[in-house]
Design an enzyme around this catalytic site. Structure first.
Site, mmCIF file in Angstrom:
data_model
loop_
_atom_site.group_PDB
_atom_site.id
_atom_site.type_symbol
_atom_site.label_atom_id
_atom_site.label_comp_id
_atom_site.label_asym_id
_atom_site.label_seq_id
_atom_site.Cartn_x
_atom_site.Cartn_y
_atom_site.Cartn_z
ATOM 1 C CB CYS A 1 -40.061 -91.366 -38.063
ATOM 2 S SG CYS A 1 -40.242 -92.571 -39.394
ATOM 3 N NE ARG B 1 -38.756 -93.687 -34.829
ATOM 4 C CZ ARG B 1 -38.694 -93.304 -33.562
ATOM 5 N NH1 ARG B 1 -37.534 -93.275 -32.935
ATOM 6 N NH2 ARG B 1 -39.803 -92.977 -32.909
ATOM 7 C CD1 TRP C 1 -44.145 -96.921 -46.609
ATOM 8 C CD2 TRP C 1 -42.200 -97.756 -47.327
ATOM 9 N NE1 TRP C 1 -43.844 -97.988 -45.799
ATOM 10 C CE2 TRP C 1 -42.652 -98.525 -46.215
ATOM 11 C CE3 TRP C 1 -40.999 -98.111 -47.947
ATOM 12 C CZ2 TRP C 1 -41.935 -99.616 -45.734
ATOM 13 C CZ3 TRP C 1 -40.286 -99.184 -47.452
ATOM 14 C CH2 TRP C 1 -40.749 -99.928 -46.368
ATOM 15 C CD GLU D 1 -46.742 -89.876 -43.616
ATOM 16 O OE1 GLU D 1 -45.910 -88.951 -43.610
ATOM 17 O OE2 GLU D 1 -46.477 -91.043 -43.995
#
Length: 377
Positions: free
Chosen positions: A84, A87, A256, A261
């Site tokens: 991720c 973060r 979100w 992506e």
């Protein structure tokens, strides 16, 4: 009773898995309790809590987290998520404690409430809903969907797929159980929830729980004719949250979207919606040779459209350049705190213009830390 819950029905196509009997490893529990007290000085010394946890494990094979421990553990699991990039705001994760919920119906209702709360009219809130854990002799509930919101993929006899090819197998399973989608490219799949001891149940998400954004372009009016859209909340639902040896197999969580992506993966990948040839054709690009860089041009315009559309709709979204800088800020803060920040380079570097972002130009430590989100078979 909520009207949408009437769509729940037995899902007989998937066998109920049995729980492997095991007790909690007291060493894992001790490591977590010491970590919690080290990072939360107001909680005081850990000695009394360690004795209590050890006694519970010896007697029951498990123990129960306090809410403060659960909240801290869920946030640290996000902090430790090596794939991720977003973060930086791990401390802001809202934890919805639903450990008392064990039934499939209860999980479905709370998942819908999760989506409603985090959508927040487009101002997306990071949150996790934690359901009952696995305990010896009684498994916790599970969600079979990889995310709470995903689009169906209808596989035709010739192998072509209408919708999302990634979801083609799952779509066949829910159709075998009686679900009937409209056959479109963006039909929201139902949730499949399995309780600890009962059979799986299937439920349709109500429309007010799923905010979607039509994809348009700020300059090309024809973009709207492509009929593209995407949902606002990425809520991962098939990972186990592991804290101090306890596995919470049902703990859907969301942040979100980063625009890439959707624009560089979900809508662009060849094995997903494969929209680059379509966009390139409408742009009039030369697709007869790779040297024209038609894929790159089309990819940029598709990502411009995604970012523009979410901004126009007032839905929270970040771009990959901003998120890359934020990640390095997060990395610096973790190093200053004396902590290792695990990162998988292949996931941290964005799928578009990677070399133009600062996260590309360095390597990262990538140890396996706990608490963590873990994928189990």
């Amino acid at each position: 009773m909520r009207t949408w819950i009437r769509s729940l029905r037995p899902f007989d196509s998937i066998a109920v898995q049995t729980l492997i009997e095991r007790t909690i490893d007291v060493r894992e529990a001790e490591r977590f309790i010491r970590l919690f007290h080290a990072e939360n000085p107001a909680a005081g010394p850990p000695h009394a809590r360690l004795r209590e946890v050890a006694a519970d494990i010896a007697r029951y094979g498990t123990y129960a987290h306090t809410f403060a421990e659960l909240e801290f553990g869920a946030r640290v699991a996000w902090r430790n998520s090596n794939r991720c990039i977003g973060r930086l705001y791990w401390r802001s994760l809202r934890v919805r404690d639903r450990r008392q919920v064990t039934s499939a119906e209860g999980v479905a209702i709370e998942c819908v409430e999760h989506l409603r709360e985090v959508t927040n009219g487009g101002r997306i809130r990071p949150a996790i809903t934690v359901f009952a854990p696995d305990v010896p002799g009684r498994p916790g509930p599970r969600i079979l969907n990889e995310q709470l919101i995903r689009y169906a993929g209808y596989r035709a006899a010739d192998g072509r797929v209408v919708g999302d090819p990634r979801q083609a197998d799952f779509t066949e399973l829910v159709r075998a159980s009686g679900w009937r989608g409209a056959g479109g490219r963006f039909d929201v799949l139902p949730l499949v929830v399995r309780s600890g001891r009962g059979g799986p149940l299937l439920c349709t998400l109500p429309g007010d729980a799923v905010l979607e954004v039509p994809i348009v372009h700020p300059h090309y009016r024809w973009f709207e004719e492509l009929g593209l859209r995407w949902h606002a909340v990425p809520a991962i639902s098939d990972l186990c949250l592991e804290i101090g040896g306890i596995c919470y197999p049902c703990a859907p969580f969301n942040g979100w979207y980063m625009g890439a992506e959707i624009g560089a993966r979900n809508l662009a990948d060849v094995d997903r919606y494969d929209q680059l040839p379509v966009v390139a054709a409408r742009l009039g690009l030369d697709t007869s040779t790779e040297r024209s860089l038609w894929r790159d041009h089309a990819l940029v315009e598709l990502n411009v459209a995604v970012l523009h559309s979410f901004e126009r709709a007032g839905v929270t979204m970040s771009d990959h350049h901003t998120e890359a800088r934020r990640f390095l800020t997060h990395l610096a803060r973790e190093e200053k705190a004396g902590r290792v920040c695990p990162a998988d380079w292949s996931w941290i570097v964005p799928p578009i213009s990677g070399g133009a972002t600062p996260v590309f130009h360095r390597y990262y430590d990538n140890p396996a830390l706990t608490p963590a989100f873990v994928r189990h078979k």
